[in-house]
Write a protein that holds these residues in place. Structure first.
Motif, PDB file in Angstrom:
ATOM      1  N   GLY A 294       0.808  -1.310  -0.042  1.00  0.00           N
ATOM      2  CA  GLY A 294       0.119  -0.160   0.051  1.00  0.00           C
ATOM      3  C   GLY A 294       0.828   1.315  -0.004  1.00  0.00           C
ATOM      4  N   LEU A 295       1.814   1.165   0.793  1.00  0.00           N
ATOM      5  CA  LEU A 295       2.883   2.405   0.811  1.00  0.00           C
ATOM      6  C   LEU A 295       3.403   2.702  -0.761  1.00  0.00           C
ATOM      7  CD1 LEU A 295       4.580   1.765   4.063  1.00  0.00           C
ATOM      8  CD2 LEU A 295       2.859   3.034   3.647  1.00  0.00           C
TER       9      LEU A 295
ATOM     10  N   ALA B 272      13.081   3.006   0.988  1.00  0.00           N
ATOM     11  CA  ALA B 272      13.742   2.882   2.366  1.00  0.00           C
ATOM     12  C   ALA B 272      12.707   3.255   3.602  1.00  0.00           C
ATOM     13  CB  ALA B 272      14.988   4.025   2.634  1.00  0.00           C
ATOM     14  N   ASP B 273      11.762   4.215   3.260  1.00  0.00           N
ATOM     15  CA  ASP B 273      10.941   4.568   4.311  1.00  0.00           C
ATOM     16  C   ASP B 273       9.864   3.639   4.373  1.00  0.00           C
ATOM     17  OD1 ASP B 273      11.979   6.940   4.963  1.00  0.00           O
ATOM     18  OD2 ASP B 273      10.371   8.122   3.677  1.00  0.00           O
ATOM     19  N   ARG B 274       9.304   2.887   3.268  1.00  0.00           N
ATOM     20  CA  ARG B 274       8.468   1.724   3.331  1.00  0.00           C
ATOM     21  C   ARG B 274       8.738   0.546   3.985  1.00  0.00           C
ATOM     22  NH1 ARG B 274       8.383   2.084  -2.842  1.00  0.00           N
ATOM     23  NH2 ARG B 274       9.182   0.204  -3.644  1.00  0.00           N
TER      24      ARG B 274
ATOM     25  N   ALA C 172       7.449  -1.083   7.083  1.00  0.00           N
ATOM     26  CA  ALA C 172       6.925  -2.320   6.912  1.00  0.00           C
ATOM     27  C   ALA C 172       7.538  -3.360   7.938  1.00  0.00           C
ATOM     28  CB  ALA C 172       7.214  -2.978   5.808  1.00  0.00           C
ATOM     29  N   LYS C 173       8.719  -2.980   8.287  1.00  0.00           N
ATOM     30  CA  LYS C 173       9.477  -3.836   9.595  1.00  0.00           C
ATOM     31  C   LYS C 173       8.849  -3.354  10.896  1.00  0.00           C
ATOM     32  CE  LYS C 173      14.234  -4.653  11.101  1.00  0.00           C
ATOM     33  NZ  LYS C 173      15.653  -4.514  10.833  1.00  0.00           N
TER      34      LYS C 173
END
Length: 337
Positions: free
Chosen positions: A100-101, A109-111, A115-116
């Protein structure tokens, strides 16, 4: 303050079928709200109306004070967790959660970081590189939950998400979902046909039947004070006493609910205390059910069920017994149908 979700006289028809028939309801911000009912009762259609997968034929829906009619699903600040998980088998767990991101254009890197964090929240830290086929059913359900939560929705919709799990895992996930909702403080709307799930998890429960809400309230209120025979029978089990039987045994001349666990079984002639009612009858069936033993007793033209803690009993089918219960356990109902 506006409710998280508001239905105002909402209807949704499929041909001649009125799947949702005049539903009016407010769901508070930060509430764990359960929609409970049998298949075809309208609860899942209501969930789909919130998600935007369906549009109302009549009425009005608001999400945090904003009109929802005509707003597509991707523009609503809600996410849905489905019973069948709907994971992409060719993607890793991390890619599924971040999907979705990715669609929203969030940098890689952000997603990946988000997610992590979402996977850690559902106790799957370190599973990012696995495929859905390598996971158990409970783990796949957690991935679906993480995928919904990673978008920071204001409302999380859960469509019978535990239905495919075995009993032990389902009970574990019930506890985890409730704890997670309290931790996050976001609104959960949970659809289920399992009254045990609804009663144990929800702050409030709406009971659906034939496209309508027939009762809404806190779990204990819905269970202890059912308004109709349908609610009494569907939410747990109940002895539904006729007006004639109820009035002859210390109650009002109205249809009355008497929960089996309120009824005790004694030898014939046992003393009846103040504030108690009783009926004499013959045991027709004894059923051992683990934590409780269930007695079915014929008393006149009524068949009364009693549930008592499972201990060794000298009673046998055919024995005459006295059933005793508190008069306060007899709850009159608005509708005996």
């Amino acid at each position: 303050m506006s409710p998280a979700v508001r239905f105002v006289n909402c209807c949704r028809h499929f041909g001649s079928i009125r799947a949702v028939d005049g539903v009016t309801l407010d769901i508070a911000e930060g509430e764990f709200f359960a929609m409970l009912g049998p298949s075809g009762s309208g609860k899942t259609t209501c969930l789909r109306l919130i998600a935007g997968f369906e549009q109302p034929d009549e009425g009005h829906i608001e999400i945090f004070g904003e009109t929802a009619e005509g707003v597509p699903p991707y523009k609503r600040n809600v996410n849905t967790v489905f019973q069948d998980y709907a994971l992409f088998p060719h993607m890793t767990v991390g890619e599924n959660v971040a999907y979705g991101l990715r669609i929203k254009g969030v940098p890689l890197a952000d997603r990946e970081a988000k997610a992590k964090a979402a996977l850690s929240m559902v106790k799957l830290g370190g599973y990012e590189g696995r495929r859905p086929a390598q996971l158990s059913g409970g783990q796949r359900q957690r991935v679906a939950l993480a995928r919904a939560l990673v978008n920071n929705p204001k409302v999380l919709l859960l469509d019978e998400p535990l239905g495919a799990l075995d009993l032990k895992l389902r009970e574990q996930m019930q506890e985890e979902l409730k704890a997670l909702q309290k931790q996050l403080g976001i609104t959960f709307v949970f659809v289920t046909h399992d009254q045990g799930e609804a009663l144990s998890m929800a702050d409030r429960v709406a009971v659906f039947n034939d496209g309508k809400i027939v009762q809404v309230g806190e779990p204990a209120d819905v269970y202890e004070r059912p308004l109709s025979r349908f609610v009494a029978d569907f939410v747990g089990s109940s002895n539904v006493l006729s007006p004639a039987f109820a009035s002859g045994h210390g109650g009002a001349a109205k249809w009355t609910s008497l929960r089996p666990e309120k009824v005790c079984v004694f030898p014939l002639g046992a003393k009846v205390g103040e504030g108690q009612s009783h009926a004499d009858g013959e045991i027709k069936l004894i059923s051992y059910q683990g934590a409780v033993t269930r007695f079915s007793v014929a008393s006149g033209d009524m068949r009364i069920t009693a549930e008592v803690p499972a201990t060794e009993t000298s009673f046998e089918p055919g024995n005459k017994v006295r059933l005793i219960w508190p008069k306060s356990a007899m709850v009159t109902m608005e509708d005996g149908a």
